[in-house]
Scaffold this motif. Structure first.
Motif, PDB file in Angstrom:
ATOM      1  N   GLU A   1     -91.400 -16.238  -0.628  1.00 46.81           N
ATOM      2  CA  GLU A   1     -90.367 -16.880   0.185  1.00 46.81           C
ATOM      3  C   GLU A   1     -89.194 -15.931   0.416  1.00 46.81           C
ATOM      4  N   VAL A   2     -88.767 -15.258  -0.663  1.00 49.09           N
ATOM      5  CA  VAL A   2     -87.662 -14.303  -0.549  1.00 49.09           C
ATOM      6  C   VAL A   2     -88.045 -13.144   0.366  1.00 49.09           C
ATOM      7  N   LEU A   3     -89.253 -12.606   0.158  1.00 43.16           N
ATOM      8  CA  LEU A   3     -89.684 -11.455   0.948  1.00 43.16           C
ATOM      9  C   LEU A   3     -89.909 -11.841   2.408  1.00 43.16           C
ATOM     10  N   GLY A   4     -90.442 -13.040   2.625  1.00 44.81           N
ATOM     11  CA  GLY A   4     -90.640 -13.494   3.999  1.00 44.81           C
ATOM     12  C   GLY A   4     -89.334 -13.608   4.751  1.00 44.81           C
ATOM     13  N   GLU A   5     -88.305 -14.139   4.084  1.00 43.66           N
ATOM     14  CA  GLU A   5     -86.994 -14.230   4.714  1.00 43.66           C
ATOM     15  C   GLU A   5     -86.423 -12.849   5.015  1.00 43.66           C
ATOM     16  N   ALA A   6     -86.817 -11.847   4.209  1.00 40.89           N
ATOM     17  CA  ALA A   6     -86.343 -10.477   4.430  1.00 40.89           C
ATOM     18  C   ALA A   6     -87.112  -9.775   5.541  1.00 40.89           C
TER      19      ALA A   6
ATOM     20  N   CYS B   1     -91.047  -0.206   8.367  1.00 40.33           N
ATOM     21  CA  CYS B   1     -90.266  -1.441   8.583  1.00 40.33           C
ATOM     22  C   CYS B   1     -90.191  -2.263   7.299  1.00 40.33           C
ATOM     23  N   ALA B   2     -91.289  -2.298   6.543  1.00 40.64           N
ATOM     24  CA  ALA B   2     -91.289  -3.045   5.289  1.00 40.64           C
ATOM     25  C   ALA B   2     -90.345  -2.413   4.275  1.00 40.64           C
ATOM     26  N   VAL B   3     -90.322  -1.089   4.228  1.00 42.54           N
ATOM     27  CA  VAL B   3     -89.404  -0.400   3.322  1.00 42.54           C
ATOM     28  C   VAL B   3     -87.958  -0.745   3.678  1.00 42.54           C
TER      29      VAL B   3
ATOM     30  N   ALA C   1     -98.272  -8.109   2.346  1.00 40.83           N
ATOM     31  CA  ALA C   1     -98.036  -8.200   0.905  1.00 40.83           C
ATOM     32  C   ALA C   1     -99.070  -9.125   0.285  1.00 40.83           C
ATOM     33  N   VAL C   2     -99.717  -8.665  -0.795  1.00 38.68           N
ATOM     34  CA  VAL C   2    -100.717  -9.498  -1.469  1.00 38.68           C
ATOM     35  C   VAL C   2    -100.390  -9.705  -2.947  1.00 38.68           C
ATOM     36  N   ASP C   3     -99.271  -9.198  -3.398  1.00 39.97           N
ATOM     37  CA  ASP C   3     -98.758  -9.523  -4.728  1.00 39.97           C
ATOM     38  C   ASP C   3     -97.288  -9.120  -4.765  1.00 39.97           C
ATOM     39  N   ALA C   4     -96.476  -9.907  -5.450  1.00 39.38           N
ATOM     40  CA  ALA C   4     -95.036  -9.634  -5.452  1.00 39.38           C
ATOM     41  C   ALA C   4     -94.359 -10.328  -6.618  1.00 39.38           C
ATOM     42  N   LEU C   5     -93.256  -9.730  -7.033  1.00 41.29           N
ATOM     43  CA  LEU C   5     -92.377 -10.317  -8.041  1.00 41.29           C
ATOM     44  C   LEU C   5     -90.932 -10.098  -7.615  1.00 41.29           C
TER      45      LEU C   5
END
Length: 693
Positions: free
Chosen positions: A484-489, A647-649, A682-686
């Motif tokens: 959720e956090v990464l998607g908003e970013a 762009c992801a970076v 992204a397929v894994d995140a913390l």
């Protein structure tokens, strides 16, 4: 206290008191008083020792309060506990600056921690600033002001120069003083900052930037403290055209451990230090000699807007020495294009035969002034070169007029010029350095400096985001909340759904095949816990996977619930990346890009920058990671979408700007790089975030 006033109190005080001064000549606690007298300092000096009537033939005072004036600077040479009381007295009297030599204030040791807290309370409640603990003092060499216990200052003549040295190591200022004397490099000022409980190296240096007698800086660092002060100093120095060279310990794990034990402060991740130096326009050298030998070259190369890979010409009167320089420069990353046809033709007009190779070898033309001078005139004017390295051979020792004098005469040739002097030729080195030419005793130090100086960039504008300490600690989010956090970013995440073991759907909730993963912030490394099942294609497989995960996690992590699971569509990419973000406690926010997967930490193939970054910087980072070269279509392999990776970076780096609950740390590993034009996933995140105010 204003930076300039602080600098004056440290380096140009009208009066100094030495608490704990010894009457025994040569003793460590006698040295500061001996040196001040030996080198002719003109200020008022007050030894304070209640056990003696005189110290080294001068009146001794019983306490700071008994002095006829409030001293500008107090050097405390006593043990740790008495030093605290001396600083308390300084604070009561309104002494501007006190320096503590004693150790015994190391964090992690109960008594040391308590002493630190007591000192911080005293300084925080007063106007007195503190240098140290574990500081060996300061020196303003041209003024004879050697308020230091370092044994190297017993030199008969300290000299007077224009380099300012700031070191977290007390012994390093002595080593640099003696090496500088041998090299013909002299200093304006030197300071040993010690543990930096109050005053940081950056704050002290910031106060010095308007000293017209300082032209450049040499920093010896064991760790990164006070990054904001260092940043303010770097910008101010760049604005005034005063370059900074830095040598930092801790490039290896063994070196980092030594830095911890020696300084009493945790040495930061060395890659973070590199990122900070890059951000600040500081040239980091990796050889100790280059810290001094490189000063003239740093002054000759204006700080560019962006770092460059220098195009270097190597011109030599010795084939072996020239080859050494070429080899070291190439290994360090320099571009060695060789002369253009136009330059070759101009050299031929001067009677010098040259090919297109990286080395212009003048050996066969003869070691003569006119040969070296003529060749230098041509290559210094050649547009294909950014810098020239001249390598004189054996004649430099006894006949410097043949190959060294022409280098001196070309010092103002309009292009950076350095010399690697292959033989032992101290007089030639002195002649070159006194003429403003950076002269090196080793090819390694020469190459090190060339790459460090050209690799600088102007200090980043604006203030970097900084975090306050989390009010209520921090919270590690589970994988779904992290998405959720990464998607908003703006980071694309693979399709996924959250299910519970007690209410599983009859079919897959997202397109299969899927990965089924335990969903718990208590299980950050799911594979190690047996919390992942791959290749699930239907509802029956989902139920079987959930049961298997519950059993395995229960066995490996007793007490951890495995009742919530994340079901995620499996995606195939052409490569894997790790993109991470964290707030370093000293350097501030940083972003890291590395080869992804479970072996990311083992390979340590990574690039780090201060955050946030722009797209151009993100592409630089991609170029620095060796593994990503395969994603450019290496040997016919499918090309990856490197623009989407960049762009992801950028998106992850902008977590530094998040409002509300601050993001302290985030990691996407792996971030799958899809074929060119198809993006990343992204397929894994913390994510770890602080509590909201």
């Amino acid at each position: 206290m204003r930076p300039a006033a602080l600098y004056d109190a440290l380096f140009s005080p009208a009066s100094v008191a030495i608490v704990g001064a010894s009457d025994t000549p040569g003793k460590t606690t006698a040295r500061p008083m001996e040196y001040l007298r030996r080198h002719g300092w003109k200020g008022d000096l007050f030894p304070v020792n209640p056990a003696r009537d005189t110290v080294l033939g001068e009146r001794s005072w019983s306490s700071l309060g008994a002095l006829p004036v409030v001293p500008d600077h107090v050097f405390v040479l006593t043990g740790a506990d008495l030093a605290i009381e001396a600083v308390r007295e300084c604070a009561d009297l309104g002494v501007p600056v006190a320096t503590i030599m004693a150790d015994g204030f190391i964090e992690g040791d109960d008594r040391g921690t308590a002493r630190r807290a007591e000192l911080q309370a005293i300084v925080g409640a007063s106007g007195t600033r503190l240098l140290g603990p574990s500081s060996l003092g300061v020196a303003a060499l041209g003024d004879g002001f050697a308020l230091t216990a370092n044994a190297a200052f017993a030199e008969a003549d300290l000299g007077q120069g224009d380099v300012f040295v700031a070191s977290q190591s007390g012994s390093a200022i002595g080593a640099l003083l003696s090496r500088g004397k041998e090299m013909g490099v002299a200093f304006r000022g030197m300071v040993s900052t010690g543990n930096e409980l109050d005053l940081t190296l950056g704050e002290i240096c910031l106060g010095s930037v308007d000293d017209s007698r300082i032209e450049s800086y040499a920093l010896f660092l064991e760790n990164i403290k006070g990054a904001d002060d260092l940043r303010a100093f770097a910008r101010a120095a760049a604005d005034r055209g005063k370059p900074i060279l830095a040598y930092k310990l801790g490039r290896t794990e063994a070196g980092a451990r030594l830095a911890v034990s020696h300084s009493g402060a945790l040495a930061g991740d060395d890659a973070v230090a590199d990122a900070l130096f890059r951000d600040l326009g500081i040239a980091r050298v990796h050889t100790f000699e280059a810290l001094l030998e490189g000063q003239n070259l740093a002054r000759a190369v204006p700080i560019p807007v962006a770092g460059t890979k220098p195009r270097v010409c190597v011109l030599s009167t010795t084939g072996g020495g020239g080859a050494m320089a070429v080899d070291c420069l190439a290994a360090a990353g320099a571009d060695l294009p060789g002369p253009s046809q136009e330059t070759i033709d101009r050299l031929a007009e001067a009677g010098i035969a040259a090919g297109h190779g990286a080395l212009i070898d003048l050996t066969l033309a003869g070691t003569r002034y006119e040969v070296m001078k003529g060749a230098l005139d041509v290559v210094l004017a050649a547009p294909e070169f950014d810098a020239v390295v001249a390598v004189p051979g054996s004649s430099a020792r006894f006949h410097p007029d043949l190959a060294v004098k022409p280098i001196v005469d070309c010092a103002a040739g309009g292009k950076p010029l350095a010399a690697f002097v292959m033989p032992a030729a101290p007089e030639a080195l002195r002649l070159l350095r006194s003429s403003g030419v950076a002269a090196f005793r080793t090819a390694e130090a020469c190459a090190d400096t060339v790459l460090a100086v050209f690799g600088r960039r102007g200090p980043a504008g604006g203030e970097r985001p900084r975090l306050k300490a989390p009010v209520g600690g921090s919270e590690l989010l589970d994988e779904a909340r992290s998405y959720e956090v990464l998607g908003e970013a703006g980071v694309p995440c693979a399709p996924h759904a959250v299910v519970t073991a007690t209410s599983l759907p009859s079919d897959l909730p997202v397109a299969g095949p899927v990965a089924v993963k335990v969903l718990s912030s208590e299980v950050p490394h799911k594979t190690d816990a047996g919390g992942v099942v791959l290749g699930v294609t239907d509802g029956a497989g989902l139920r079987a996977a959930v049961g298997r995960i519950a059993r395995t996690v229960g066995e490996r992590l007793p007490g951890v619930a495995a009742d919530r699971l994340l079901v995620q569509t499996m995606v195939r990419g052409v490569g894997e990346a790790l993109v991470g973000f964290r707030h370093d406690p000293d350097a501030g926010p940083v972003v890291v890009l590395a080869a992804g997967g479970v072996l990311a930490e083992l390979y340590r193939d990574r690039s780090v920058r201060s955050a946030p970054v722009d797209a151009a910087t993100a592409h630089e980072m991609i170029d620095e990671v060796v593994a990503f070269r395969a994603l450019g279509g290496y040997r016919g392999a499918p090309a990856g979408d490197l623009d989407a990776l960049a762009c992801a970076v950028v998106s992850v780096s902008r977590l530094a700007e998040t409002g509300g609950a601050a993001i302290l740390e985030a990691e996407v590993n792996p971030l799958l790089v899809l074929p060119e034009g198809h993006g990343v996933m992204a397929v894994d995140a913390l994510v770890r975030r602080g509590s909201e105010d």
